[in-house]
Design a protein around this motif. Structure first.
Motif, PDB file in Angstrom:
ATOM      1  N   ASP A 151       0.829  -1.200   0.000  1.00  0.00           N
ATOM      2  CA  ASP A 151       0.000   0.000   0.000  1.00  0.00           C
ATOM      3  C   ASP A 151       0.864   1.250   0.000  1.00  0.00           C
ATOM      4  O   ASP A 151       0.563   2.244  -0.672  1.00  0.00           O
ATOM      5  N   ASN A 154       2.417   1.819  -3.489  1.00  0.00           N
ATOM      6  CA  ASN A 154       1.376   2.291  -4.403  1.00  0.00           C
ATOM      7  C   ASN A 154       0.996   3.737  -4.124  1.00  0.00           C
ATOM      8  O   ASN A 154       0.719   4.506  -5.053  1.00  0.00           O
ATOM      9  N   THR A 155       0.995   4.109  -2.850  1.00  0.00           N
ATOM     10  CA  THR A 155       0.641   5.482  -2.500  1.00  0.00           C
ATOM     11  C   THR A 155       1.727   6.451  -2.960  1.00  0.00           C
ATOM     12  O   THR A 155       1.425   7.531  -3.485  1.00  0.00           O
ATOM     13  N   ARG A 158       1.294   6.799  -6.624  1.00  0.00           N
ATOM     14  CA  ARG A 158       0.115   7.616  -6.919  1.00  0.00           C
ATOM     15  C   ARG A 158       0.446   9.105  -6.811  1.00  0.00           C
ATOM     16  O   ARG A 158      -0.057   9.927  -7.593  1.00  0.00           O
ATOM     17  N   TYR A 159       1.290   9.455  -5.866  1.00  0.00           N
ATOM     18  CA  TYR A 159       1.630  10.863  -5.676  1.00  0.00           C
ATOM     19  C   TYR A 159       2.569  11.400  -6.749  1.00  0.00           C
ATOM     20  O   TYR A 159       2.821  12.599  -6.818  1.00  0.00           O
ATOM     21  N   ARG A 165      -3.333  13.003  -6.361  1.00  0.00           N
ATOM     22  CA  ARG A 165      -2.971  13.354  -4.991  1.00  0.00           C
ATOM     23  C   ARG A 165      -4.189  13.814  -4.202  1.00  0.00           C
ATOM     24  O   ARG A 165      -5.028  14.545  -4.698  1.00  0.00           O
ATOM     25  N   LEU A 170       2.235  13.711   0.769  1.00  0.00           N
ATOM     26  CA  LEU A 170       1.820  12.366   1.150  1.00  0.00           C
ATOM     27  C   LEU A 170       1.860  12.289   2.674  1.00  0.00           C
ATOM     28  O   LEU A 170       2.900  12.540   3.288  1.00  0.00           O
ATOM     29  N   ASP A 254      -9.517   8.406   5.035  1.00  0.00           N
ATOM     30  CA  ASP A 254      -8.661   9.536   4.679  1.00  0.00           C
ATOM     31  C   ASP A 254      -8.359  10.468   5.831  1.00  0.00           C
ATOM     32  O   ASP A 254      -7.875  11.571   5.627  1.00  0.00           O
ATOM     33  N   ASP A 267      -3.178   9.823   4.102  1.00  0.00           N
ATOM     34  CA  ASP A 267      -3.257   8.900   2.971  1.00  0.00           C
ATOM     35  C   ASP A 267      -3.113   7.453   3.438  1.00  0.00           C
ATOM     36  O   ASP A 267      -3.674   6.539   2.829  1.00  0.00           O
ATOM     37  N   LEU A 268      -2.359   7.253   4.497  1.00  0.00           N
ATOM     38  CA  LEU A 268      -2.166   5.925   5.094  1.00  0.00           C
ATOM     39  C   LEU A 268      -2.301   6.044   6.600  1.00  0.00           C
ATOM     40  O   LEU A 268      -1.806   7.004   7.206  1.00  0.00           O
TER      41      LEU A 268
END
Length: 432
Positions: A151, A154-155, A158-159, A165, A170, A254, A267-268
């Motif tokens: 995860d 991937n995050t 993604r950023y 975003r 992040l 979120d 984000d995480l």
């Protein structure tokens, strides 16, 4: 009548260490049959799970395969999860094993014992907080650590696309300011730097914000105030936002919501606050405390059954003055050594000796940036405070001591050499 059978449930630091010692002293000489039961096929030292979660630790290099290890150290490995306990018949009920598709690999079984040792460790305690189970990562097992790593990668990817975003930076929210929380926070900044070095992200896309949220008045509440203060200063230098005296009342996909109603956008999310023994331990018919820990005497025997022992994080062992042995790796190692001697004494018809915990000090690693801790603690001394290069060396030595206990000196020395070579031959971070 055959030789006595000692069944150890749980292949963590305490359980694997005990199985190894008993295999060498009792199993090898056919004085007892030693059996290790674990649902996984490999062992990873739990204090390193935060490194596995960020990809710094390569599990294929550092994990111990139970099958190969058991053959070399004179104990038998059985794969499975404890499902029930029949104390009158001295029999364990083992749940069926199914694969990823739900197909049965092994049926439900039973396993007899003469002496039973419970060494099932601990898991994070979410205290029933709404949304935590659905929206937070836990790092209590290698599987959970690898899930977080996927995860996380991937995050970061993604950023690299501005259209995907959620926020300007992040953002990772870590609930829990204990050792796992603060060590993970530091590792994330190392990860951000390495992802940039490996070309996964650009310099502009590696902006990272980390929140560490602790309900207690300071970080690392179980350690000395000096360590907690120093760690906070080092984390804040890295850019970590530290929240103390802050409890989380809800987790969402979120954001994290505090008791005061503040919303921390993320984000995480990672939950590393509080520990408890696995819930099913409270259903075995043995006395437990509110954290599901088995209540034991100082000999590590269950208060209900002298043929059942418990050690490590899943045991509530009296320390004196209404206090109990803390759930720490050094306590598990000490109890493993002590219980091995007690079981040998028991089979020889000798009396059991009480366990005495000795706090050898604590060390906290902040990735490649720093390490902080103290050593040689005693009831009359706070010990020697360490920081920087020397503290990092002592921290690394803790893992080598664990390897010595389960592999012996020759293999540990070879493993050290291989690790040194791999630092030059392979990337420092696993990217898949």
């Amino acid at each position: 009548m055959g030789i006595p059978k000692i069944v150890i449930v749980g292949g963590g630091a305490a359980g694997l260490g005990l199985a190894t010692r008993l295999g060498r002293t009792l199993g090898k000489r056919q004085r007892a049959s030693i059996v290790l039961l674990d649902r996984d096929t490999t062992h990873v030292w739990k204090p390193l799970l935060h490194e596995l979660a960020t990809g710094v630790l390569n599990s294929s290099m550092d994990e111990v395969d139970f099958r190969g290890h058991s053959a070399a150290h004179h104990y038998r490995y059985v794969r499975g999860s404890l499902e029930g306990l029949d104390r009158d018949a001295k029999r364990l009920k083992i749940a069926a094993i199914v694969d990823e598709d739900g197909s049965e690999v092994l049926p439900a079984r039973e396993l007899d014992y003469d002496y039973l040792v419970l060494a099932l460790g601990s898991v994070s305690n979410d205290f029933g907080t709404p949304g935590v189970a659905e929206h937070c990562h836990f790092i209590d097992s290698p599987q959970q650590a690898k899930s977080f790593q996927r995860d996380m990668i991937n995050t970061f990817l993604r950023y690299s696309d501005p259209a995907l975003r959620r926020h300007a930076e992040l953002t990772v929210g870590i609930v829990g300011g204990g050792a796992t929380g603060v060590e993970l926070a530091a590792e994330l900044f190392d990860v951000s730097r390495m992802l940039n070095a490996y070309g996964v992200t650009s310099k502009e896309d590696q902006r990272l914000r980390v929140h560490v949220i602790e309900a207690a008045p300071r970080l690392l509440p179980g350690l000395s105030e000096r360590i907690g203060t120093t760690v906070r200063q080092e984390l804040e230098k890295l850019g970590v936002t530290v929240h103390i005296d802050t409890a989380i009342k809800e987790a969402r996909a979120d954001r994290l919501v505090t008791q005061e109603g503040e919303e921390i956008e993320t984000d995480l999310n990672v939950w590393a606050a509080g520990v408890k023994a696995p819930d099913f331990l409270a259903e075995l018919g043995l006395a437990t405390n509110k954290k599901n820990q088995i209540k034991v005497q100082k000999t590590l025997q269950s208060v209900d059954d002298p043929a059942i022992f418990a050690l490590g994080d899943c045991a509530s062992c009296p320390l004196g003055d209404d206090s109990f042995v803390p759930p720490r790796a050094q306590a598990a190692h000490q109890q493993s050594r002590h219980l091995a001697k007690n079981l040998e004494a028991l089979l020889a018809g000798k009396s059991l000796s009480p366990f005495h915990y000795r706090d050898r000090g604590s060390l906290v690693s902040l990735a490649s940036y720093d390490a902080v801790g103290n050593l040689m603690r005693s009831s009359a001394s706070k010990g020697l405070f360490l920081e920087g290069w020397l503290a990092r060396k002592f921290y690394a030595s803790l893992y080598r001591q664990h390897q010595l206990s389960i592999h012996g000196a020759p293999k540990t020395a070879l493993t050290w050499l291989v690790d040194k070579l791999n630092r030059y031959l392979k990337p420092r971070m696993k990217l898949h």
